[in-house]
Write a protein that holds these residues in place. Sequence first.
Motif, PDB file in Angstrom:
ATOM      1  N   GLY A  57       0.830  -1.182   0.000  1.00  0.00           N
ATOM      2  CA  GLY A  57       0.000   0.000   0.000  1.00  0.00           C
ATOM      3  C   GLY A  57       0.868   1.236   0.000  1.00  0.00           C
ATOM      4  O   GLY A  57       2.063   1.164   0.269  1.00  0.00           O
ATOM      5  N   TYR A  58       0.266   2.345  -0.349  1.00  0.00           N
ATOM      6  CA  TYR A  58       0.977   3.614  -0.218  1.00  0.00           C
ATOM      7  C   TYR A  58      -0.016   4.750  -0.055  1.00  0.00           C
ATOM      8  O   TYR A  58      -1.176   4.653  -0.420  1.00  0.00           O
ATOM      9  CB  TYR A  58       1.936   3.858  -1.387  1.00  0.00           C
ATOM     10  N   TRP A  59       0.471   5.816   0.542  1.00  0.00           N
ATOM     11  CA  TRP A  59      -0.288   7.047   0.768  1.00  0.00           C
ATOM     12  C   TRP A  59       0.226   8.084  -0.211  1.00  0.00           C
ATOM     13  O   TRP A  59       1.423   8.327  -0.304  1.00  0.00           O
ATOM     14  CB  TRP A  59      -0.104   7.515   2.200  1.00  0.00           C
ATOM     15  N   GLN A  60      -0.680   8.692  -0.949  1.00  0.00           N
ATOM     16  CA  GLN A  60      -0.344   9.764  -1.877  1.00  0.00           C
ATOM     17  C   GLN A  60      -1.010  11.031  -1.360  1.00  0.00           C
ATOM     18  O   GLN A  60      -2.241  11.159  -1.420  1.00  0.00           O
ATOM     19  CB  GLN A  60      -0.852   9.402  -3.266  1.00  0.00           C
ATOM     20  N   PRO A  61      -0.229  11.965  -0.810  1.00  0.00           N
ATOM     21  CA  PRO A  61      -0.817  13.181  -0.230  1.00  0.00           C
ATOM     22  C   PRO A  61      -1.561  14.017  -1.270  1.00  0.00           C
ATOM     23  O   PRO A  61      -1.328  13.904  -2.470  1.00  0.00           O
ATOM     24  CB  PRO A  61       0.387  13.948   0.305  1.00  0.00           C
ATOM     25  N   GLN A  62      -2.425  14.878  -0.756  1.00  0.00           N
ATOM     26  CA  GLN A  62      -3.162  15.816  -1.610  1.00  0.00           C
ATOM     27  C   GLN A  62      -2.176  16.659  -2.392  1.00  0.00           C
ATOM     28  O   GLN A  62      -1.127  17.058  -1.876  1.00  0.00           O
ATOM     29  CB  GLN A  62      -4.023  16.705  -0.724  1.00  0.00           C
ATOM     30  N   TRP A  63      -2.510  16.924  -3.641  1.00  0.00           N
ATOM     31  CA  TRP A  63      -1.669  17.767  -4.482  1.00  0.00           C
ATOM     32  C   TRP A  63      -2.579  18.704  -5.250  1.00  0.00           C
ATOM     33  O   TRP A  63      -3.396  18.251  -6.053  1.00  0.00           O
ATOM     34  CB  TRP A  63      -0.853  16.903  -5.441  1.00  0.00           C
ATOM     35  N   ILE A  72      -4.191   0.338  -1.970  1.00  0.00           N
ATOM     36  CA  ILE A  72      -3.962  -0.899  -1.216  1.00  0.00           C
ATOM     37  C   ILE A  72      -4.143  -2.107  -2.125  1.00  0.00           C
ATOM     38  O   ILE A  72      -5.113  -2.175  -2.882  1.00  0.00           O
ATOM     39  CB  ILE A  72      -4.940  -1.007  -0.031  1.00  0.00           C
ATOM     40  N   HIS A  73      -3.210  -3.046  -2.027  1.00  0.00           N
ATOM     41  CA  HIS A  73      -3.319  -4.363  -2.660  1.00  0.00           C
ATOM     42  C   HIS A  73      -3.143  -5.344  -1.508  1.00  0.00           C
ATOM     43  O   HIS A  73      -2.038  -5.485  -0.988  1.00  0.00           O
ATOM     44  CB  HIS A  73      -2.232  -4.572  -3.703  1.00  0.00           C
ATOM     45  N   SER A  74      -4.222  -6.010  -1.097  1.00  0.00           N
ATOM     46  CA  SER A  74      -4.180  -6.798   0.128  1.00  0.00           C
ATOM     47  C   SER A  74      -5.197  -7.925   0.103  1.00  0.00           C
ATOM     48  O   SER A  74      -6.210  -7.848  -0.592  1.00  0.00           O
ATOM     49  CB  SER A  74      -4.474  -5.877   1.312  1.00  0.00           C
TER      50      SER A  74
END
Length: 124
Positions: A57-63, A72-74
Amino acid sequence: KTIRPGHYTHKIDDPWTRTTWSDFFSFPELERAYPGIKDVDLDITILPPEWTKKATGYWQPQWGDTPGRIVIHSTLKDLRSVVAHEAQHFVQTEESFALGMSFQHVVDSQHLPQVERWVQENEY
């Protein structure tokens, strides 16, 4: 909305098809402290059960005008822990905390002699 094995949700640039945190999760204390998390986009792929412990998984902040996003891949079994981990990155961004990067990661990824020297001198 429900999540089932083989289910895939994906944010499409159409406000009627957005999938957000509040569509799937409820962590009332977290949401009271950080109400913005309810509007974070989710991109979830549920992996087959035999893929347990292979979650990512990863978090991509607001841009700009783009909302923040958690990808998420889970497996269903690992989903809650992956979500909690990525929510931690959301909180770190909101609080301007360090984003989980270690000194060793900087050394390994940057190969900067001055960083390596600083780490050795400070015994990290």
